[in-house]
Design a protein around this motif. Structure first.
Motif, PDB file in Angstrom:
ATOM      1  N   PHE A 113      -3.660  -1.708   3.069  1.00 52.37           N
ATOM      2  CA  PHE A 113      -4.645  -1.619   3.438  1.00 52.37           C
ATOM      3  C   PHE A 113      -6.076  -0.273   3.519  1.00 52.37           C
ATOM      4  O   PHE A 113      -7.197  -0.521   2.979  1.00 52.37           O
ATOM      5  CB  PHE A 113      -5.176  -1.822   5.198  1.00 52.37           C
ATOM      6  CG  PHE A 113      -4.630  -3.450   5.449  1.00 52.37           C
ATOM      7  CD1 PHE A 113      -5.177  -4.704   4.946  1.00 52.37           C
ATOM      8  CD2 PHE A 113      -4.187  -3.837   7.168  1.00 52.37           C
ATOM      9  CE1 PHE A 113      -4.551  -5.650   5.441  1.00 52.37           C
ATOM     10  CE2 PHE A 113      -4.006  -4.935   7.200  1.00 52.37           C
ATOM     11  CZ  PHE A 113      -4.295  -6.333   6.657  1.00 52.37           C
ATOM     12  N   ASP A 114      -4.660   0.197   2.851  1.00 51.03           N
ATOM     13  CA  ASP A 114      -5.855   1.682   2.755  1.00 51.03           C
ATOM     14  C   ASP A 114      -5.950   2.444   1.679  1.00 51.03           C
ATOM     15  O   ASP A 114      -6.236   2.926   0.913  1.00 51.03           O
ATOM     16  CB  ASP A 114      -4.849   2.613   3.391  1.00 51.03           C
ATOM     17  CG  ASP A 114      -5.430   4.465   3.609  1.00 51.03           C
ATOM     18  OD1 ASP A 114      -6.906   4.578   4.076  1.00 51.03           O
ATOM     19  OD2 ASP A 114      -5.347   5.620   3.126  1.00 51.03           O
TER      20      ASP A 114
ATOM     21  N   CYS B 120       4.793  -0.877   8.104  1.00 54.35           N
ATOM     22  CA  CYS B 120       4.340  -0.070   7.596  1.00 54.35           C
ATOM     23  C   CYS B 120       3.361  -0.557   6.039  1.00 54.35           C
ATOM     24  O   CYS B 120       2.377   0.755   5.292  1.00 54.35           O
ATOM     25  CB  CYS B 120       5.247   1.175   6.774  1.00 54.35           C
ATOM     26  SG  CYS B 120       5.777   1.689   8.658  1.00 54.35           S
ATOM     27  N   LEU B 121       3.852  -0.917   5.353  1.00 51.93           N
ATOM     28  CA  LEU B 121       3.409  -1.464   3.160  1.00 51.93           C
ATOM     29  C   LEU B 121       2.060  -2.210   3.913  1.00 51.93           C
ATOM     30  O   LEU B 121       1.164  -1.457   2.799  1.00 51.93           O
ATOM     31  CB  LEU B 121       4.397  -2.430   2.892  1.00 51.93           C
ATOM     32  CG  LEU B 121       5.695  -1.499   2.617  1.00 51.93           C
ATOM     33  CD1 LEU B 121       7.010  -2.728   2.125  1.00 51.93           C
ATOM     34  CD2 LEU B 121       5.623  -0.107   1.795  1.00 51.93           C
TER      35      LEU B 121
ATOM     36  N   MET C 116       1.123 -10.708  -3.304  1.00 54.10           N
ATOM     37  CA  MET C 116       2.063 -10.261  -2.684  1.00 54.10           C
ATOM     38  C   MET C 116       2.111  -9.142  -2.232  1.00 54.10           C
ATOM     39  O   MET C 116       2.585  -8.201  -2.581  1.00 54.10           O
ATOM     40  CB  MET C 116       2.841 -11.348  -2.428  1.00 54.10           C
ATOM     41  CG  MET C 116       4.156 -11.677  -1.935  1.00 54.10           C
ATOM     42  SD  MET C 116       5.944 -12.137  -3.591  1.00 54.10           S
ATOM     43  CE  MET C 116       4.396 -12.929  -5.013  1.00 54.10           C
ATOM     44  N   LEU C 117       3.040  -9.585  -0.494  1.00 58.29           N
ATOM     45  CA  LEU C 117       3.499  -7.678   0.236  1.00 58.29           C
ATOM     46  C   LEU C 117       4.908  -8.169   0.031  1.00 58.29           C
ATOM     47  O   LEU C 117       5.077  -8.998   1.008  1.00 58.29           O
ATOM     48  CB  LEU C 117       2.965  -7.029   1.017  1.00 58.29           C
ATOM     49  CG  LEU C 117       3.067  -5.868   1.591  1.00 58.29           C
ATOM     50  CD1 LEU C 117       3.066  -5.083   0.134  1.00 58.29           C
ATOM     51  CD2 LEU C 117       1.968  -5.309   2.806  1.00 58.29           C
ATOM     52  N   THR C 118       6.256  -7.126  -0.940  1.00 59.29           N
ATOM     53  CA  THR C 118       7.427  -8.428  -0.084  1.00 59.29           C
ATOM     54  C   THR C 118       8.138  -6.546  -0.501  1.00 59.29           C
ATOM     55  O   THR C 118       8.236  -5.661  -0.647  1.00 59.29           O
ATOM     56  CB  THR C 118       7.521  -8.511  -1.692  1.00 59.29           C
ATOM     57  OG1 THR C 118       6.477  -9.764  -1.444  1.00 59.29           O
ATOM     58  CG2 THR C 118       8.938  -8.559  -1.274  1.00 59.29           C
TER      59      THR C 118
ATOM     60  N   PRO D 193       6.461   9.719   0.466  1.00 56.99           N
ATOM     61  CA  PRO D 193       6.324  10.323   1.267  1.00 56.99           C
ATOM     62  C   PRO D 193       5.875   9.482   2.202  1.00 56.99           C
ATOM     63  O   PRO D 193       7.096   9.386   3.203  1.00 56.99           O
ATOM     64  CB  PRO D 193       5.126  11.454   1.704  1.00 56.99           C
ATOM     65  CG  PRO D 193       4.358  11.916  -0.016  1.00 56.99           C
ATOM     66  CD  PRO D 193       4.834  10.548  -0.370  1.00 56.99           C
ATOM     67  N   ILE D 194       6.041   8.387   1.801  1.00 62.75           N
ATOM     68  CA  ILE D 194       6.263   6.962   2.994  1.00 62.75           C
ATOM     69  C   ILE D 194       7.217   6.585   2.928  1.00 62.75           C
ATOM     70  O   ILE D 194       7.625   5.890   4.270  1.00 62.75           O
ATOM     71  CB  ILE D 194       4.788   6.273   2.884  1.00 62.75           C
ATOM     72  CG1 ILE D 194       4.692   4.745   3.670  1.00 62.75           C
ATOM     73  CG2 ILE D 194       6.059   4.967   1.728  1.00 62.75           C
ATOM     74  CD1 ILE D 194       3.747   3.428   3.950  1.00 62.75           C
TER      75      ILE D 194
END
Length: 390
Positions: free
Chosen positions: A59-60, A53-54, A1-3, A22-23
């Motif tokens: 993905f990276d 952006c998250l 999950m991405l929150t 830095p993000i």
């Protein structure tokens, strides 16, 4: 999950970003405040830019689940978000300035098919907002302390479109702090929307992680589709702006009547066996005849949107009700006449273009659904007049 939480202080789950990364320089440049976007609905600006952006950051990451899950996400051609109608515009703009006027024409053609200038303008503003954010933060000319996660605008706008069309919104309470959050939940985001869903979502903390649970709200038979309600109370224009789809039976859609005609509220509800408070109207099917399928979400929406009056126990006067019904129907007919095409023409156009782009198909369906809704209101008013007055 991405929150990500929608207000400061930012909170992330899972904690894949170390403190001071830095993000945060990019995320902190976004607007954390609320802003009136469309109609009477409050939408927070830039939450989608932060989550995009998250998503690109996830993905990276090496050996990250999101790298695998990304294979299941729709491509730019398959995504329902109308933000991606800008694809040809962006590609041509950055390849050659010679093709720029042609690309602008292609973009305008797709959005003009909505036959809704206000919605088209809103989508253009959202497209420009995402493009400006990319130019400010991810463009090759911008110095960065981190890897350039979106080297071209198409990549970033695709991520924003994925976030907008697949994100879930829930409230989190952590101690005394209550936060509205935007979540990308793998697999749960594959559930389709329904105005009468058979599932619902809730969250819990477990082993220092945030879990989102899918619960059945009723018995689901084998082979039945599992559905959830993406966002209650949204009109079709807001569904299009956020998720890229609309419905001819949206119980929250609205018609803006400008005349003074009004019908008797209690009588209208009684004819169609509609019960409950205005924000919770529902069709009491037990009072209807077997096989009666006329009442759907569009009729529920009509009960909310048609101008009505109610004065205690004062009954309606048939002649006045008949006059009001006629005036409301005439106003609906006038609305339909203002469209360049009618519903039959729209349906034929859809049938004749099986290979149409996703954006074009979605735009034509949106205007078709709008006309079908107005036509349903006209028919409901006619049935009301026949059943209550004669």
């Amino acid at each position: 999950m991405l929150t990500i939480s929608q207000k400061l202080p930012w909170m992330f789950f899972p904690d894949i970003i170390p403190l001071g990364h830095p993000i945060f320089d990019i995320i902190n440049s976004t607007n954390p405040e609320w802003l009136l976007i469309l109609g009477n609905s409050l939408w927070q600006t830039d939450w989608d830019l932060r989550l995009a952006c998250l998503l690109l950051y996830a993905f990276d990451r090496e050996d990250n689940f999101w790298q695998l899950y990304g294979d299941f996400l729709p491509s730019a051609e398959e995504c329902t978000s109308l933000l991606l109608a800008t694809e040809s515009f962006l590609v041509n703009h950055y390849l050659t300035m010679f093709l720029f006027p042609i690309a602008i024409y292609m973009l305008q053609e797709e959005l003009l098919e909505l036959q809704d200038p206000k919605l088209a303008l809103t989508i253009r503003e959202q497209q420009h907002r995402a493009l400006e954010f990319w130019e400010k933060n991810w463009h090759s000319g911008v110095p960065l302390k981190i890897k350039r996660l979106a080297r071209d605008p198409e990549r970033f706008i695709w991520a924003v479109g994925i976030v907008q069309s697949r994100c879930l919104n829930m409230q989190l309470r952590i101690g005394a702090l209550v936060q509205d959050t935007s979540m990308l939940v793998p697999y749960a985001d594959m559930l389709n929307h329904s105005f009468q869903p058979n599932c619902f979502l809730h969250w819990r903390f477990k082993d220092r992680m945030l879990e989102v649970m899918i619960n059945a709200g009723q018995r689901i038979k084998k082979g039945d589709e599992m559905t959830i309600n993406y966002f209650s109370g949204l009109k079709n224009d807001m569904l299009m702006q956020r998720y890229g789809f609309s419905s001819p039976v949206n119980p929250w859609d609205v018609i803006q009547f400008s005349g003074n005609a009004r019908i008797h509220l209690d009588s209208f509800l009684s004819v169609f066996n509609i019960a409950g408070l205005p924000e919770e109207y529902y069709h009491n099917s037990r009072l209807s005849n077997d096989g009666d399928t006329f009442v759907d979400g569009a009729v529920i929406a009509a009960a909310r949107t048609v101008p009505t009056w109610s004065d205690g126990d004062v009954p309606p006067i048939p002649s006045l009700e008949r006059k009001a019904v006629k005036e409301l129907q005439e106003e609906c007919q006038q609305m339909l006449a203002e469209f360049p095409t009618n519903s039959e023409q729209d349906q034929k156009l859809l049938d004749s273009m099986p290979e149409a782009s996703r954006a074009l198909d979605t735009a034509i369906k949106y205007r078709l659904h709008r006309k079908l809704f107005i036509e349903k209101v006209i028919l409901a008013l006619e049935m009301y007049q026949e059943q209550i007055l004669f």
